[in-house]
Design a protein around this motif. Structure first.
Motif, PDB file in Angstrom:
ATOM      1  N   LEU A 200       3.902 -34.624  24.152  1.00  0.00           N
ATOM      2  CA  LEU A 200       3.543 -34.661  22.736  1.00  0.00           C
ATOM      3  C   LEU A 200       3.376 -33.252  22.178  1.00  0.00           C
ATOM      4  O   LEU A 200       3.810 -32.958  21.056  1.00  0.00           O
ATOM      5  N   GLU A 204       5.693 -31.449  19.085  1.00  0.00           N
ATOM      6  CA  GLU A 204       5.171 -30.723  17.927  1.00  0.00           C
ATOM      7  C   GLU A 204       5.708 -29.293  17.888  1.00  0.00           C
ATOM      8  O   GLU A 204       6.029 -28.762  16.820  1.00  0.00           O
ATOM      9  N   LEU A 233       7.379 -38.908  17.547  1.00  0.00           N
ATOM     10  CA  LEU A 233       5.951 -38.632  17.674  1.00  0.00           C
ATOM     11  C   LEU A 233       5.127 -39.803  17.139  1.00  0.00           C
ATOM     12  O   LEU A 233       4.171 -40.263  17.779  1.00  0.00           O
TER      13      LEU A 233
END
Length: 303
Positions: A200, A204, A233
């Motif tokens: 994750l 980003e 995401l």
């Protein structure tokens, strides 16, 4: 907060297996004949450069694929063989080609786990990983490397596995994303080989980089990569919410959660789903959202 884009997978890709296909100026793709439920139409190998080349992800140890790569190279010098990561569908052909082409191996360090094994734990991807392969050069985050006669920018993107890298084509809006972002499916994250928290964070990071066109190691290019990555995401965040809901409704094991979330998937996909659910459970436990304990019947989950 803006509504994230809807996640839509693109599975109409024609790999033209074994043929050299232009993807961008100075970038050619040759897809290996290793199609499977985990590799889609096969692993994409890439040739970077014009008169001098670098080979990214030589793929499986397959004589037909090796011959196709050599035909596409067409006698041009190869300055390096570069890996996005050391899962064997990307790296098994690397050692032999490095010897044949007299080219060094560059990647993000030897294969390693994202965290140590716990007592009694096994690594489901142990046999899928290239543990013995060693780099001649360890690539570092933020450095610029000369790949053939073009420059690549190195970006660490751990998550799918600990040594995963993405490569930006200098002076363009194109980035090679390996297995970190793929347009045909979401990425397998299997702890302890991979890490959901790292995955994750890397999503980003990639979204914030100045690239629009994502070129993955399986399937075709993603023309609006940042929007697609934001959808991925959001998809993972929604899965986290669904896992919490399943536990609230009585699911106490990975198989029970998989049955609740993926009731109609095939057996190979169910296995991948179980591995990713396990990684997401570990991520949620680290956040204090639920509790995990090991028992005689496997991992047990509670709130």
């Amino acid at each position: 907060m803006a509504t994230p884009p809807k996640l839509v997978f693109e599975r109409s890709f024609d790999p033209q297996t074994g043929k050299a296909v232009a993807v961008a100026p100075g970038l050619m793709r040759v897809t290996a004949p290793n199609a499977s439920p985990y590799t889609f139409t096969g692993t994409n190998s890439f040739l970077v450069g014009h008169e001098q080349l670098a080979l990214i992800d030589p793929g499986p140890d397959d004589s037909a694929h090796r011959a196709a790569l050599e035909q596409a190279i067409a006698g041009r010098p190869v300055s390096a063989i570069i890996l996005t990561h050391t899962h064997r569908d990307h790296s098994a052909g690397a050692a032999q080609l490095a010897a044949e082409l007299n080219a060094p191996l560059w990647f993000g360090g030897a294969h390693r786990l994202s965290r140590p094994l716990r007592p009694g734990e096994t690594n489901a991807l142990r046999r899928s990983s290239d543990w013995e392969l060693q780099p001649d050069r360890v690539l570092r985050d933020g450095e610029t490397i000369l790949a053939g006669d073009l420059e690549l920018l190195v970006h660490t993107t751990p998550g799918h596995c600990a040594n995963h890298l993405a490569f930006g084509l200098a002076g363009t809006d194109t980035v090679l994303t390996g297995d970190h972002v793929m347009g045909w499916n979401s990425t397998l994250v299997a702890s302890p080989d991979g890490s959901m928290a790292h995955y994750l964070e890397s999503l980003e990071k990639l979204i914030a980089l100045p690239y629009r066109r994502y070129v993955p190691a399986h399937g075709g290019p993603i023309e609006d990569g940042p929007s697609y990555a934001r959808a991925l995401l959001a998809h993972r965040q929604e899965r986290n919410r669904q896992i919490i809901a399943a536990v609230e409704q009585g699911a106490r094991s990975i198989p029970a959660i998989v049955r609740a979330l993926y009731p109609d998937v095939s057996l190979p996909v169910r296995r991948a789903a179980a591995m990713t659910v396990g990684a997401q459970l570990e991520y949620l436990a680290d956040l204090g959202r639920l509790r995990l304990r090991s028992g005689l019947l496997g991992l047990r989950v509670s709130l």
